[in-house]
Design a protein around this motif. Structure first.
Motif, PDB file in Angstrom:
ATOM      1  N   PRO A  25       0.810  -1.223   0.000  1.00  0.00           N
ATOM      2  CA  PRO A  25       0.000   0.000   0.000  1.00  0.00           C
ATOM      3  C   PRO A  25       0.845   1.276   0.000  1.00  0.00           C
ATOM      4  N   GLN A  26       2.123   1.161   0.438  1.00  0.00           N
ATOM      5  CA  GLN A  26       2.980   2.355   0.489  1.00  0.00           C
ATOM      6  C   GLN A  26       3.486   2.785  -0.884  1.00  0.00           C
ATOM      7  N   VAL A  27       3.304   1.950  -1.915  1.00  0.00           N
ATOM      8  CA  VAL A  27       3.729   2.325  -3.273  1.00  0.00           C
ATOM      9  C   VAL A  27       2.666   3.224  -3.890  1.00  0.00           C
ATOM     10  N   THR A  28       3.099   4.410  -4.357  1.00  0.00           N
ATOM     11  CA  THR A  28       2.133   5.374  -4.902  1.00  0.00           C
ATOM     12  C   THR A  28       2.131   5.408  -6.430  1.00  0.00           C
ATOM     13  N   PHE A  29       3.182   4.842  -7.043  1.00  0.00           N
ATOM     14  CA  PHE A  29       3.346   4.954  -8.503  1.00  0.00           C
ATOM     15  C   PHE A  29       3.630   3.546  -9.045  1.00  0.00           C
ATOM     16  N   TRP A  30       2.725   3.062  -9.897  1.00  0.00           N
ATOM     17  CA  TRP A  30       2.863   1.703 -10.449  1.00  0.00           C
ATOM     18  C   TRP A  30       3.041   1.755 -11.955  1.00  0.00           C
ATOM     19  N   LYS A  31       3.735   0.766 -12.481  1.00  0.00           N
ATOM     20  CA  LYS A  31       3.915   0.664 -13.940  1.00  0.00           C
ATOM     21  C   LYS A  31       3.126  -0.539 -14.461  1.00  0.00           C
TER      22      LYS A  31
END
Ligand SMILES: O=C(O)c1cc(=O)[nH]c(=O)n1[C@@H]1O[C@H](COP(=O)(O)O)[C@@H](O)[C@H]1O
Length: 237
Positions: A25-31
């Protein structure tokens, strides 16, 4: 620092992508890249938008201008943040792609088109002997970035090895995205031109794309935090 790290959803299904998104959940930017988009389609973009995540739609378009422009128009309508095209598609294709994005932005979005310069899986040797490019790799990467800038694009993808030079020439507002990032404790795998996260940020990257060191770790959350701490420590030292 965590908003400067883009984590790729290099997984074969929407189900496994959602499991990874919910585990981190701490990841704000996904590819979202080729594997997931080709296997599962565009629904994952809605899933990410519902969770208020930023999205790098990395489909690496490479075709004639008319086809690239059509693909970019469709990509821009999704309301994503970053979209990729290969610089080697040439100036006419890059310009057509940029115009298509500007004309088709989803309301409230400002997608940046960024050009792949030289894939981070290529070595200087393969550039010379397989692709028969007569320039040195850093010089060729710079030429591709300048072609992207001259064509009106907002940024480029390069390895951390080239990022300082590209930053100097292309200026502070040019978005430079660096894959080929490996903490000292992670396996290099198929990447060729790598640096650690701290080194890559210091060298001038806007964003780092870091996949397997996080996603293949026993504890992906702990690996992500460790990388954030390493970047923090490098930026204050
Ligand atoms: O466009 C990219 O993101 C990209 C360009 C490039 O030159 N090299 C590269 O590795 N990538 C992507 O960056 C990610 C790297 O993943 P890891 O090698 O697992 O960290 C993958 O999703 C690649 O598709």
């Amino acid at each position: 620092m965590n908003d400067r790290i883009i984590v790729p959803l290099d997984v074969p299904s929407e189900e496994s992508a959602i499991a990874l998104i919910d585990r981190l959940p701490q990841v704000t930017f996904w590819k979202v890249g080729l594997e997931l988009f080709v296997s599962s389609g565009s629904n994952i973009l809605k899933v990410l938008q519902e969770r208020e995540k930023r999205i790098f739609l990395d489909l690496k378009f490479h075709d004639i201008p008319n086809t690239v422009a059509g693909a970019c128009a469709a990509a821009a309508r999704y309301g994503v943040d970053l979209i990729t095209v290969h610089a080697t598609a040439g100036k006419a294709a890059l310009q057509a792609a940029q115009s298509a994005i500007e004309a088709n932005k989803a309301p409230g979005s400002d997608p940046k088109l960024i050009a792949i310069t030289v894939l981070t899986s290529l070595s200087a040797r393969s550039l010379a002997f397989e692709l028969k490019i007569p320039l040195e790799l850093p010089e060729y990467a710079l030429e591709m970035a300048m072609l992207a800038k001259e064509s009106g694009l907002g940024g480029a993808v390069c390895s951390p090895h080239e990022v300082t030079q590209l930053r100097e020439v292309c200026g502070k507002d040019f978005v430079l995205v660096c894959p080929g990032v490996r903490p000292a404790w992670a396996a290099v795998g198929d990447q060729q031109r790598v640096m650690t996260p701290g080194q890559a940020m210091k060298a001038g990257a806007t964003y780092l794309v870091i996949g397997r060191p996080i996603t293949a770790a026993d504890d992906p959350g702990a690996a992500f935090e460790r990388i954030c701490e390493e970047i923090e420590a490098a930026s204050v030292s």
